[in-house]
Every structure is written in structure tokens, then in C-alpha cells.
Design an enzyme around this catalytic site. Structure first.
Site, PDB file in Angstrom:
ATOM      1  N   HIS A   9      45.853 101.486  22.420  1.00  0.00           N
ATOM      2  CA  HIS A   9      45.886 100.265  21.617  1.00  0.00           C
ATOM      3  C   HIS A   9      44.457  99.733  21.544  1.00  0.00           C
ATOM      4  CE1 HIS A   9      45.447  97.969  25.303  1.00  0.00           C
ATOM      5  NE2 HIS A   9      46.473  98.612  25.808  1.00  0.00           N
ATOM      6  N   ARG A  48      46.350 119.696   3.313  1.00  0.00           N
ATOM      7  CA  ARG A  48      47.742 120.043   3.039  1.00  0.00           C
ATOM      8  C   ARG A  48      48.719 119.057   3.669  1.00  0.00           C
ATOM      9  NH1 ARG A  48      48.165 125.544   5.295  1.00  0.00           N
ATOM     10  NH2 ARG A  48      46.240 124.773   6.181  1.00  0.00           N
ATOM     11  N   GLU A  68      53.332 100.540  29.467  1.00  0.00           N
ATOM     12  CA  GLU A  68      52.242 100.793  30.427  1.00  0.00           C
ATOM     13  C   GLU A  68      52.782 100.961  31.852  1.00  0.00           C
ATOM     14  OE1 GLU A  68      49.682 102.044  31.204  1.00  0.00           O
ATOM     15  OE2 GLU A  68      47.946 100.704  31.206  1.00  0.00           O
TER      16      GLU A  68
HETATM   17  O1  G3H Z   1      43.743 100.142  31.617  1.00  0.00           O
HETATM   18  C1  G3H Z   1      44.292 100.416  32.710  1.00  0.00           C
HETATM   19  C2  G3H Z   1      44.812 101.773  32.867  1.00  0.00           C
HETATM   20  O2  G3H Z   1      45.886 101.978  32.009  1.00  0.00           O
HETATM   21  C3  G3H Z   1      45.211 102.096  34.266  1.00  0.00           C
HETATM   22  O3  G3H Z   1      44.056 102.303  34.941  1.00  0.00           O
HETATM   23  O4  G3H Z   1      45.331 103.678  36.553  1.00  0.00           O
HETATM   24  O5  G3H Z   1      42.844 103.885  36.313  1.00  0.00           O
HETATM   25  O6  G3H Z   1      43.863 101.830  37.352  1.00  0.00           O
HETATM   26  P1  G3H Z   1      44.014 102.970  36.368  1.00  0.00           P
END
Ligand code: G3H
Length: 181
Positions: A9, A48, A68
Site C-alpha cells: 500500500h 497482448r 497485516e
Molecule cells: O511495515 C512493517 C512490516 O510489515 C513488518 O515489519 O516484520 O520487519 O517488523 P517487520
């Protein structure tokens, strides 16, 4: 051949303040990247593919399994704050980043397990662009690049860069396009 495009993102306000996790808004640079992304995809797609796809409205899906890595009690903290408030945990993560599970959260190993159905879906899918968080992209990237998952916590997936992966019989071709923003 079909490809899988990966993108983090756009830069978030948490990225700027060095806080982890969270659901922070996108920064101005992140917004600029969002505006550049269609052009990057166009640049990296073959003629294509573009000709074939030109009448399609891109279908957008939201997959909960792409959330996340859950940093539990550490959500919203900076690494310095984690080191101060949870020194044992900070050390444990440093010693074994792949297996370390945040208090009330997840480890990279947990993420790899929850991504299994997604990976199966990607194995079957047509051209697809996945926009999600760094930790998640590290695991997907490691899978397609045939890197052992234990190394996924250290894979480099920079901001504002479109990664194109084209799986072939015995290896995956990788291209990267960095947005000039
Ligand atoms: O932006 C943070 C990452 O998604 C996670 O970072 O697992 O290296 O602490 P890290």
C-alpha cells in the site's frame, strides 16, 4: 503467460512515524503512488495482455487473509517503544523473527499458514495485482521465488515499487518498477 503483480500500500502516516501495524491513513506520497499505480501496471504489462483485457473492468476483491501481520499489544508502537516496554519480547523477536509471535498477535509462521488458501488461489488465478502490507507480501514473494519461508521476514519489498512475477516451469521471472514520486 500470466503474471502476479505485487505492491505494498502507499506510504502511510504510521510508516512516517515509524509505528508498526495499525490502520493509519495514507500519506501524501502514498496518495501520489496510488495515482501512479495504473500507469506502472500498464508499463509492465505486455501488449497482448493489455489488448485482451481492455474491455474488462478490473474486478476488485478484498481478502481478509491478506490483513497485516497482527502485532497484538505492540500495535501502534515504534520499535524503540517495543524495546523499552517489552524488552524480553524484543529480544526474542530478534533471535527468531520467523517464529516469534507478538503477545495477542501473530508470527510470520502464523501468517504463512493463513496465506495457504490465498496461495492456492493465486496458483489458479489469471493475471492479478495484490496490494497489501509488507509482511504479507514478503511471504507471498518468498513462495513464488522459491525461497524457504523461514527467510520471508527479511525479504525486501520496498514502498512505491511494483513487482511483477511471472511463474515459469522451473523458476519465476521477476521485474521491478519503481515509481518516480
Ligand atoms: O511495515 C512493517 C512490516 O510489515 C513488518 O515489519 O516484520 O520487519 O517488523 P517487520
Amino acid at each position: 503467460p500470466r503474471s502476479i503483480w505485487l505492491s505494498r500500500h502507499g506510504e502511510s502516516n504510521f510508516n512516517l512515524s515509524g509505528q508498526i501495524g495499525g490502520d493509519a491513513d495514507i500519506s501524501d506520497r502514498g496518495e501520489a503512488y496510488a495515482r501512479r499505480l495504473p500507469e506502472l501496471v500498464k508499463q509492465s504489462a505486455g501488449d497482448r495482455e493489455l489488448t485482451t483485457a481492455r474491455f474488462l473492468e478490473y474486478e476488485k476483491l478484498e481478502w481478509k487473509a491478506l490483513d497485516e501481520l497482527d502485532s497484538g499489544v505492540c500495535d501502534g508502537l515504534t520499535y524503540a517503544e517495543i524495546a523499552e516496554q517489552y524488552p524480553e519480547d524484543f529480544k526474542q523477536r530478534d533471535d527468531d523473527k520467523y517464529n516469534y509471535r507478538y503477545l495477542g498477535g501473530e508470527s510470520y509462521r502464523d501468517v504463512v499458514i493463513r496465506l495457504e488458501p490465498i496461495i492456492m488461489e493465486l496458483e489458479r488465478s489469471e493475471n492479478i495485482l495484490i496490494v497489501t502490507h509488507q509482511a504479507i507480501l514478503r511471504c507471498i514473494y518468498a513462495y513464488f521465488m522459491n525461497v524457504p519461508q523461514e527467510r520471508s521476514p527479511w525479504m525486501e519489498v520496498p514502498l512505491h515499487t511494483l513487482i511483477k512475477l511471472t511463474p515459469k516451469a522451473y523458476s519465476t521471472i521477476e521485474e521491478r518498477l519503481k515509481a518516480d514520486i
